[in-house]
Design a protein around this motif. Structure first.
Motif, PDB file in Angstrom:
ATOM      1  N   HIS A  39       0.012  26.028 -10.586  1.00  0.00           N
ATOM      2  CA  HIS A  39       0.801  26.421  -9.413  1.00  0.00           C
ATOM      3  C   HIS A  39       0.686  27.922  -9.167  1.00  0.00           C
ATOM      4  CE1 HIS A  39       4.462  27.647  -7.241  1.00  0.00           C
ATOM      5  NE2 HIS A  39       4.375  26.458  -6.642  1.00  0.00           N
ATOM      6  N   ASP A  40       0.741  28.705 -10.254  1.00  0.00           N
ATOM      7  CA  ASP A  40       0.626  30.158 -10.109  1.00  0.00           C
ATOM      8  C   ASP A  40      -0.728  30.547  -9.517  1.00  0.00           C
ATOM      9  OD1 ASP A  40       3.107  30.241 -11.271  1.00  0.00           O
ATOM     10  OD2 ASP A  40       2.372  30.782 -13.263  1.00  0.00           O
ATOM     11  N   PHE A  41      -1.770  29.943 -10.019  1.00  0.00           N
ATOM     12  CA  PHE A  41      -3.113  30.278  -9.543  1.00  0.00           C
ATOM     13  C   PHE A  41      -3.296  29.932  -8.065  1.00  0.00           C
ATOM     14  CE2 PHE A  41      -4.699  31.175 -13.736  1.00  0.00           C
ATOM     15  CZ  PHE A  41      -5.847  31.920 -13.511  1.00  0.00           C
ATOM     16  N   LEU A  42      -2.719  28.818  -7.647  1.00  0.00           N
ATOM     17  CA  LEU A  42      -2.968  28.343  -6.283  1.00  0.00           C
ATOM     18  C   LEU A  42      -2.033  28.956  -5.251  1.00  0.00           C
ATOM     19  CD1 LEU A  42      -3.553  24.523  -6.934  1.00  0.00           C
ATOM     20  CD2 LEU A  42      -5.288  26.259  -6.445  1.00  0.00           C
ATOM     21  N   HIS A  43      -0.809  29.307  -5.651  1.00  0.00           N
ATOM     22  CA  HIS A  43       0.199  29.608  -4.633  1.00  0.00           C
ATOM     23  C   HIS A  43       0.856  30.987  -4.723  1.00  0.00           C
ATOM     24  CE1 HIS A  43      -0.302  25.444  -3.652  1.00  0.00           C
ATOM     25  NE2 HIS A  43       0.274  25.012  -4.752  1.00  0.00           N
ATOM     26  N   LEU A  44       0.668  31.710  -5.810  1.00  0.00           N
ATOM     27  CA  LEU A  44       1.308  33.020  -5.900  1.00  0.00           C
ATOM     28  C   LEU A  44       0.395  34.105  -5.338  1.00  0.00           C
ATOM     29  CD1 LEU A  44       3.144  33.010  -9.344  1.00  0.00           C
ATOM     30  CD2 LEU A  44       3.999  32.387  -7.090  1.00  0.00           C
ATOM     31  N   SER A  45       0.950  34.974  -4.517  1.00  0.00           N
ATOM     32  CA  SER A  45       0.141  35.962  -3.806  1.00  0.00           C
ATOM     33  C   SER A  45      -0.544  36.934  -4.748  1.00  0.00           C
ATOM     34  CB  SER A  45       1.017  36.739  -2.806  1.00  0.00           C
ATOM     35  OG  SER A  45       2.092  37.363  -3.496  1.00  0.00           O
ATOM     36  N   GLU A  46       0.097  37.250  -5.889  1.00  0.00           N
ATOM     37  CA  GLU A  46      -0.514  38.236  -6.773  1.00  0.00           C
ATOM     38  C   GLU A  46      -1.762  37.699  -7.460  1.00  0.00           C
ATOM     39  OE1 GLU A  46       2.637  37.283  -6.923  1.00  0.00           O
ATOM     40  OE2 GLU A  46       3.308  36.839  -8.970  1.00  0.00           O
ATOM     41  N   TYR A  83      -0.403   8.442  -8.281  1.00  0.00           N
ATOM     42  CA  TYR A  83      -0.154   9.030  -6.958  1.00  0.00           C
ATOM     43  C   TYR A  83       0.110  10.532  -7.093  1.00  0.00           C
ATOM     44  CZ  TYR A  83       1.981   9.776  -2.352  1.00  0.00           C
ATOM     45  OH  TYR A  83       2.270  10.233  -1.091  1.00  0.00           O
ATOM     46  N   SER A  84       0.985  10.914  -8.006  1.00  0.00           N
ATOM     47  CA  SER A  84       1.318  12.327  -8.177  1.00  0.00           C
ATOM     48  C   SER A  84       0.084  13.135  -8.565  1.00  0.00           C
ATOM     49  CB  SER A  84       2.404  12.485  -9.243  1.00  0.00           C
ATOM     50  OG  SER A  84       3.581  11.803  -8.864  1.00  0.00           O
ATOM     51  N   PHE A  85      -0.770  12.541  -9.401  1.00  0.00           N
ATOM     52  CA  PHE A  85      -2.015  13.227  -9.759  1.00  0.00           C
ATOM     53  C   PHE A  85      -2.893  13.423  -8.525  1.00  0.00           C
ATOM     54  CE2 PHE A  85      -6.527  12.877 -10.909  1.00  0.00           C
ATOM     55  CZ  PHE A  85      -6.658  14.026 -11.674  1.00  0.00           C
ATOM     56  N   GLY A  86      -2.927  12.431  -7.624  1.00  0.00           N
ATOM     57  CA  GLY A  86      -3.686  12.575  -6.387  1.00  0.00           C
ATOM     58  C   GLY A  86      -3.172  13.730  -5.536  1.00  0.00           C
ATOM     59  N   VAL A  87      -1.855  13.946  -5.561  1.00  0.00           N
ATOM     60  CA  VAL A  87      -1.281  15.072  -4.816  1.00  0.00           C
ATOM     61  C   VAL A  87      -1.739  16.400  -5.425  1.00  0.00           C
ATOM     62  CG1 VAL A  87       0.854  16.175  -4.044  1.00  0.00           C
ATOM     63  CG2 VAL A  87       0.716  13.687  -4.152  1.00  0.00           C
ATOM     64  N   VAL A  88      -1.795  16.465  -6.759  1.00  0.00           N
ATOM     65  CA  VAL A  88      -2.295  17.676  -7.423  1.00  0.00           C
ATOM     66  C   VAL A  88      -3.753  17.928  -7.029  1.00  0.00           C
ATOM     67  CG1 VAL A  88      -2.878  18.702  -9.652  1.00  0.00           C
ATOM     68  CG2 VAL A  88      -0.688  17.530  -9.358  1.00  0.00           C
ATOM     69  N   MET A  89      -4.550  16.869  -6.949  1.00  0.00           N
ATOM     70  CA  MET A  89      -5.941  17.029  -6.513  1.00  0.00           C
ATOM     71  C   MET A  89      -6.002  17.560  -5.080  1.00  0.00           C
ATOM     72  SD  MET A  89      -8.020  13.766  -8.126  1.00  0.00           S
ATOM     73  CE  MET A  89      -9.576  14.348  -7.462  1.00  0.00           C
ATOM     74  N   LEU A  90      -5.084  17.121  -4.248  1.00  0.00           N
ATOM     75  CA  LEU A  90      -5.024  17.646  -2.878  1.00  0.00           C
ATOM     76  C   LEU A  90      -4.695  19.142  -2.887  1.00  0.00           C
ATOM     77  CD1 LEU A  90      -3.268  15.070  -0.501  1.00  0.00           C
ATOM     78  CD2 LEU A  90      -5.516  16.119  -0.241  1.00  0.00           C
ATOM     79  N   GLU A  91      -3.822  19.548  -3.799  1.00  0.00           N
ATOM     80  CA  GLU A  91      -3.535  20.981  -3.944  1.00  0.00           C
ATOM     81  C   GLU A  91      -4.798  21.747  -4.306  1.00  0.00           C
ATOM     82  OE1 GLU A  91       0.300  22.531  -5.779  1.00  0.00           O
ATOM     83  OE2 GLU A  91       0.237  20.491  -6.551  1.00  0.00           O
ATOM     84  N   ARG A 136      -2.937  24.162  -0.601  1.00  0.00           N
ATOM     85  CA  ARG A 136      -1.614  24.060   0.017  1.00  0.00           C
ATOM     86  C   ARG A 136      -0.602  23.441  -0.948  1.00  0.00           C
ATOM     87  NH1 ARG A 136      -1.677  22.552   6.357  1.00  0.00           N
ATOM     88  NH2 ARG A 136      -3.511  23.707   7.029  1.00  0.00           N
ATOM     89  N   LYS A 137       0.675  23.725  -0.699  1.00  0.00           N
ATOM     90  CA  LYS A 137       1.750  23.107  -1.459  1.00  0.00           C
ATOM     91  C   LYS A 137       1.961  21.672  -0.969  1.00  0.00           C
ATOM     92  CE  LYS A 137       4.248  27.449  -2.218  1.00  0.00           C
ATOM     93  NZ  LYS A 137       5.519  28.180  -1.985  1.00  0.00           N
ATOM     94  N   PRO A 138       2.451  20.783  -1.842  1.00  0.00           N
ATOM     95  CA  PRO A 138       2.699  19.391  -1.424  1.00  0.00           C
ATOM     96  C   PRO A 138       3.672  19.283  -0.259  1.00  0.00           C
ATOM     97  CG  PRO A 138       2.733  19.551  -3.790  1.00  0.00           C
ATOM     98  CD  PRO A 138       2.674  20.964  -3.281  1.00  0.00           C
ATOM     99  N   PHE A 139       4.639  20.174  -0.221  1.00  0.00           N
ATOM    100  CA  PHE A 139       5.546  20.221   0.931  1.00  0.00           C
ATOM    101  C   PHE A 139       5.807  21.685   1.255  1.00  0.00           C
ATOM    102  CE2 PHE A 139       9.560  20.321   3.196  1.00  0.00           C
ATOM    103  CZ  PHE A 139       9.374  19.292   4.131  1.00  0.00           C
ATOM    104  N   ASP A 140       5.570  22.049   2.498  1.00  0.00           N
ATOM    105  CA  ASP A 140       5.696  23.447   2.919  1.00  0.00           C
ATOM    106  C   ASP A 140       6.463  23.500   4.235  1.00  0.00           C
ATOM    107  OD1 ASP A 140       5.470  26.089   3.528  1.00  0.00           O
ATOM    108  OD2 ASP A 140       3.314  26.231   3.149  1.00  0.00           O
TER     109      ASP A 140
END
Length: 723
Positions: free
Chosen positions: A509-516, A610-618, A623-627
């Motif tokens: 999550h940090d790698f994909l979504h944190l600005s720093e 299903y949840s793993f598929g959402v992580v693959m989508l990330e 993108r976050k699963p819900f934004d």
């Protein structure tokens, strides 16, 4: 213009009009044509298939492509046996929805069998090729299937759920390298006439086949053990080359359903309803034929003894009431003195051994009453049989055995952890999850660990230390390179903490979504590698652990990355053992929850997929699963992305901009195919994690990651290097 010219021109126009349907308008459904184009390309465009083409267009039905049979505009059969074809089958065969027979046997086709097979097949024959990996789960959904032949390949795993294949008559899995026990779902093959399993490495028993209406069964040259069920001894059975047990099979335990294909006889009251079908004992045969099993006889005999003893007791009591001698009164009240008619417990035990399988409950009741001189029960249910003894009896308390933890799991004190975390300082807070906060802990020896302080809402503070230790012992048993390792625990002063290995690169999550983190984005290869490692962790929990463990909380924040960007799944097993886990998870859905979970609140192996598929989508989109900051149509990642996963142009626009276009188009497309399978709304259509692992292994191998190790997820290679 002369008359002859006019006639000639008219005929020419008629010819054009007459020919128009055959060479201008295609006679084949466009989706069928597209699937065959892709299949032809995957088979390396073989010259043996005249008129076939890999380019868009062509007309399989109108041009009579070799091996293709049509009805109206739909392809209904594909039969290409023995043509020396090579390559693979591609991944678009699921578009062939009208194909009922698919025969590519006796070729040189290889690679993993695709998930995407024609979904409505009645006959599937891929025998005598070089297919590897797993017999695909998608076969499980082919309810019309009558004939399945995957023999003479190199398949290693049987991932088929046979529950819905009730029409399957012939199953041939022979001459592969299949291992493990036969799946319990094979008992659903109620139409099976012939099953061929020879020349594999199957183990366990074949009891699951006992109730099938088989005529032919070949299990030769495997590792099957146990006995051949009696119901299979009258068929054409080939069993050489197995360490099977010889001699008569032992009787089944009490209450075991009979294993034979004839109607089950009704058991007598209190008797056992189990029998061995064709028993090796003639006496048991006779009793079975009479409709009363051995257990039934035992029940009748014991009942008669009890009734006789009770009657005798009343007669004796009535006779003694007329007497006034003190010796008689003493004898009546003395429970250690046997009455004139009694049957000691030891005698009863010996008689029970002679009579097979008396019901355990009846035996206990009878032993108790006989040890008390067969006194009749009083009217009140809970009153003692001995009316003269009014002393309350102490309940028997069974002491719970002490929980033994592995030697590598350390017990910490609260004081130890307070020092290591600076009294759980905000400066050492790594994150906050569903079940509590996680802190960085540095100990005097320089060791750094992650401490999760479990909230009282997940585990009440009055939880006994032994109960928490039992939870820890279950988590401590998990051992996989992609599952976060448990180092220790603490249970003191109403506090419950678990201590894990620490990973300096933080979470996905940090790698994909944190600005720093924008200065070190993940390139394509590490993303596939992270997906594969996480899939392997789930495969371990689902298919190696026994019983299976449902993680329930798959999300990018629970995927931790080490210095080489290898993923480690955290919280494994925690949600399965905490008492209020489901309730807490349902309150904190972040877009990872499967549709059925939001409706029922219940989790399963398929909801994990299903949840793993959402992580693959990330990983694919960044993108976050819900934004909630995005437009309404794009807030839910799954809802927005799913319709575009099979559109290569749209897919290119969905990709994480941080990749800067450096990704292989084919790998991206296959990655999207796996996602589409995992996030299907119907749980039964999602593949098991073993199939997901196999698909991702292929992507990793093709990406050839070993050539790209520059920096943290960065590299100088262009997109062409990934093909």
């Amino acid at each position: 213009m002369s008359e002859n010219h006019r006639v000639g021109l008219a005929l020419f126009i008629l010819c054009i009009v007459g020919l128009k349907p055959s060479f201008i308008l295609a006679a084949t459904d466009a989706s069928d044509t597209s699937a065959l184009n892709y299949m032809f390309s995957a088979m390396n465009s073989p010259g043996q298939l005249s008129q076939w083409t890999s380019s868009s267009g062509g007309d399989p039905c109108g041009q009579n492509w070799k091996g293709v049979t049509c009805s109206d505009s739909r392809v209904t059969q594909i039969k290409l046996s023995g043509l020396g074809l090579s390559g693979s089958l591609g991944s678009a065969l699921d578009k062939l929805t009208s194909v009922t027979e698919f025969d590519l046997s006796n070729n040189n086709l290889g690679g993993d069998l695709p998930y995407q097979l024609p979904p409505n097949l009645e006959r599937l024959n891929l025998a005598s090729n070089q297919f590897t990996g797993s017999a695909p789960y998608s076969v499980s959904q082919m309810t019309p299937l009558k004939y399945l032949n995957l023999a003479h390949n190199q398949l290693k795993q049987l991932s088929i759920d046979f529950t819905k294949l009730t029409s399957l008559s012939i199953l041939d899995l022979s001459s592969n390298t299949l291992t493990g026990s036969l799946p319990n779902s094979m008992s659903s093959l109620t139409s099976a006439k012939s099953i061929y399993l020879q020349n594999n490495q199957f183990s366990g028993t074949i009891d699951v086949l006992a109730t099938l209406p088989l005529e032919n069964l070949n299990i030769a040259n495997n590792q099957f053990t146990g006995w051949i069920p009696d119901s299979l001894k009258g068929i054409n059975l080939q069993k050489d080359g197995n360490p099977l047990s010889s001699g008569p099979a032992p009787p089944p335990p009490p209450g075991t359903p009979p294993i034979h294909r004839s109607p089950t006889p009704k058991s007598g009251k209190g008797g056992s309803s189990s029998n061995n079908g064709d028993s090796s004992s003639s006496s048991s045969n006779d009793s079975n034929k009479s409709g009363i099993g051995a257990g039934g006889i035992a029940g009748i005999v014991i009942s008669l003894l009890v009734v006789t003893a009770v009657i005798a007791f009343f007669l004796i009591k009535k006779r003694r009431s007329k007497k006034t001698a003190s010796t008689d009164i003493e004898r009546t009240d003395n429970i250690n003195q046997p009455p004139p008619f009694t049957l000691a417990s030891n005698d009863l035990h010996q008689e029970n051994k002679a009579i097979q399988n008396p019901p355990l409950v009846e035996t206990k009741k009878l032993d108790t009453s006989l040890s008390m001189n067969l006194r009749p029960p009083p009217a009140e249910r809970h009153k003692s049989f001995d009316e003269d003894d009014s002393t309350p009896r102490k309940p028997i308390v069974t002491k719970k055995p002490a929980v033994v933890l592995p030697s590598n799991v350390k017990a910490y004190t609260v004081a130890d952890l307070q020092i290591a975390t600076n009294s759980f300082s905000v400066d050492d807070l790594l994150g906050e999850g569903t079940f509590g906060r996680v802190y960085r802990a540095q100990f005097d020896d320089g060791k750094v660990l992650a401490v999760k302080k479990i909230d009282s809402s997940a585990l009440p503070t009055d939880t006994a230390a032994d109960d928490f230790t039992e939870i820890v012992s279950k988590i401590a048993c998990l051992d996989h390179e992609n599952v976060t390792r448990l180092d220790g625990y603490c249970s003191e002063h109403g506090q419950h903490l678990v201590i894990y290995e620490f990973y300096r690169n933080g979470s996905l999550h940090d790698f994909l979504h944190l600005s720093e983190e924008e200065s070190k984005p993940l390139i394509w290869n590490p993303r596939v590698k992270i997906a594969l490692g996480t899939a392997r962790a789930l495969e371990y929990l689902h298919e190696v652990c026994s019983p299976s463990i449902v993680h329930k909380n798959i999300k990018s924040a629970n995927i931790l990355l080490d210095s080489e960007l290898n993923p480690h799944l955290s919280d494994a097993g925690l949600a399965s053992f905490l008492p209020t886990a489901n309730e807490l998870l349902n309150q904190n859905d972040e877009g990872y929850g499967a549709p059925e979970v939001s409706m029922s609140g219940q989790y399963s192996l398929k909801s994990d997929v299903y949840s793993f598929g959402v992580v693959m989508l990330e990983l694919l989109t960044g993108r976050k699963p819900f934004d909630s900051t995005r437009s309404r149509s794009e807030q839910s990642l799954v809802r927005w992305a799913t319709p575009q996963l099979h559109d290569i142009d749209a897919l290119g626009k969905m990709v994480d901009p941080a990749l800067k276009g450096l990704y292989p188009v084919k790998s991206l497309s296959r990655f999207a195919d796996v996602i589409a399978l995992c996030v299907q709304p119907e749980p039964e259509f999602r593949p098991p994690m073993s199939e997901v692992v196999q698909a991702l292994v292929v992507l990793v191998q093709r990406a050839n990651m070993s050539k790209r190790t520059v920096g943290v997820g960065s590299g100088s290679s262009g997109a062409n290097d990934y093909m």
